[in-house]
Design a protein around this motif. Structure first.
Motif, mmCIF file in Angstrom:
data_model
loop_
_atom_site.group_PDB
_atom_site.id
_atom_site.type_symbol
_atom_site.label_atom_id
_atom_site.label_comp_id
_atom_site.label_asym_id
_atom_site.label_seq_id
_atom_site.Cartn_x
_atom_site.Cartn_y
_atom_site.Cartn_z
ATOM 1 N N ASN A 1 -19.872 -46.271 60.951
ATOM 2 C CA ASN A 1 -20.347 -45.242 60.035
ATOM 3 C C ASN A 1 -19.471 -45.296 58.805
ATOM 4 O O ASN A 1 -18.403 -45.904 58.814
ATOM 5 C CB ASN A 1 -20.287 -43.861 60.675
ATOM 6 N N TRP A 2 -19.918 -44.646 57.726
ATOM 7 C CA TRP A 2 -19.203 -44.709 56.464
ATOM 8 C C TRP A 2 -18.880 -43.306 55.978
ATOM 9 O O TRP A 2 -19.730 -42.425 55.971
ATOM 10 C CB TRP A 2 -20.032 -45.457 55.427
ATOM 11 N N GLN A 3 -17.618 -43.120 55.574
ATOM 12 C CA GLN A 3 -17.204 -41.852 54.999
ATOM 13 C C GLN A 3 -17.695 -41.778 53.560
ATOM 14 O O GLN A 3 -18.053 -42.791 52.959
ATOM 15 C CB GLN A 3 -15.677 -41.731 55.028
ATOM 16 N N ARG A 4 -17.694 -40.600 52.996
ATOM 17 C CA ARG A 4 -18.172 -40.420 51.620
ATOM 18 C C ARG A 4 -17.345 -41.206 50.609
ATOM 19 O O ARG A 4 -17.848 -41.607 49.569
ATOM 20 C CB ARG A 4 -18.151 -38.944 51.248
ATOM 21 N N ASP A 5 -16.054 -41.440 50.932
ATOM 22 C CA ASP A 5 -15.199 -42.188 50.003
ATOM 23 C C ASP A 5 -15.329 -43.703 50.173
ATOM 24 O O ASP A 5 -14.606 -44.472 49.550
ATOM 25 C CB ASP A 5 -13.740 -41.751 50.137
ATOM 26 N N GLY A 6 -16.258 -44.146 51.035
ATOM 27 C CA GLY A 6 -16.537 -45.574 51.180
ATOM 28 C C GLY A 6 -15.797 -46.274 52.297
ATOM 29 O O GLY A 6 -16.003 -47.478 52.500
ATOM 30 N N TRP A 7 -14.950 -45.564 53.052
ATOM 31 C CA TRP A 7 -14.223 -46.202 54.153
ATOM 32 C C TRP A 7 -15.054 -46.180 55.432
ATOM 33 O O TRP A 7 -15.666 -45.174 55.757
ATOM 34 C CB TRP A 7 -12.898 -45.479 54.399
#
Length: 41
Positions: free
Chosen positions: A31-37
């Motif tokens: 999955n991807w966090q909002r900051d792109g990580w």
């Protein structure tokens, strides 16, 4: 990492010490966090 049907996956190879060192393939959804990580839930 690879993408299948719109989902990102993390693939890794490891040796399972609890199964006499048997080589195994691990697959985990990414999955991807909002900051792109990326993260594995």
């Amino acid at each position: 990492m690879f993408r299948a049907k719109g989902q990102d996956w993390l693939a890794c190879h490891y040796y399972d010490a609890e199964d006499e060192g048997t080589p195994k393939l691990g697959l985990n959804k990414l999955n991807w966090q909002r900051d792109g990580w990326p993260y594995v839930p």
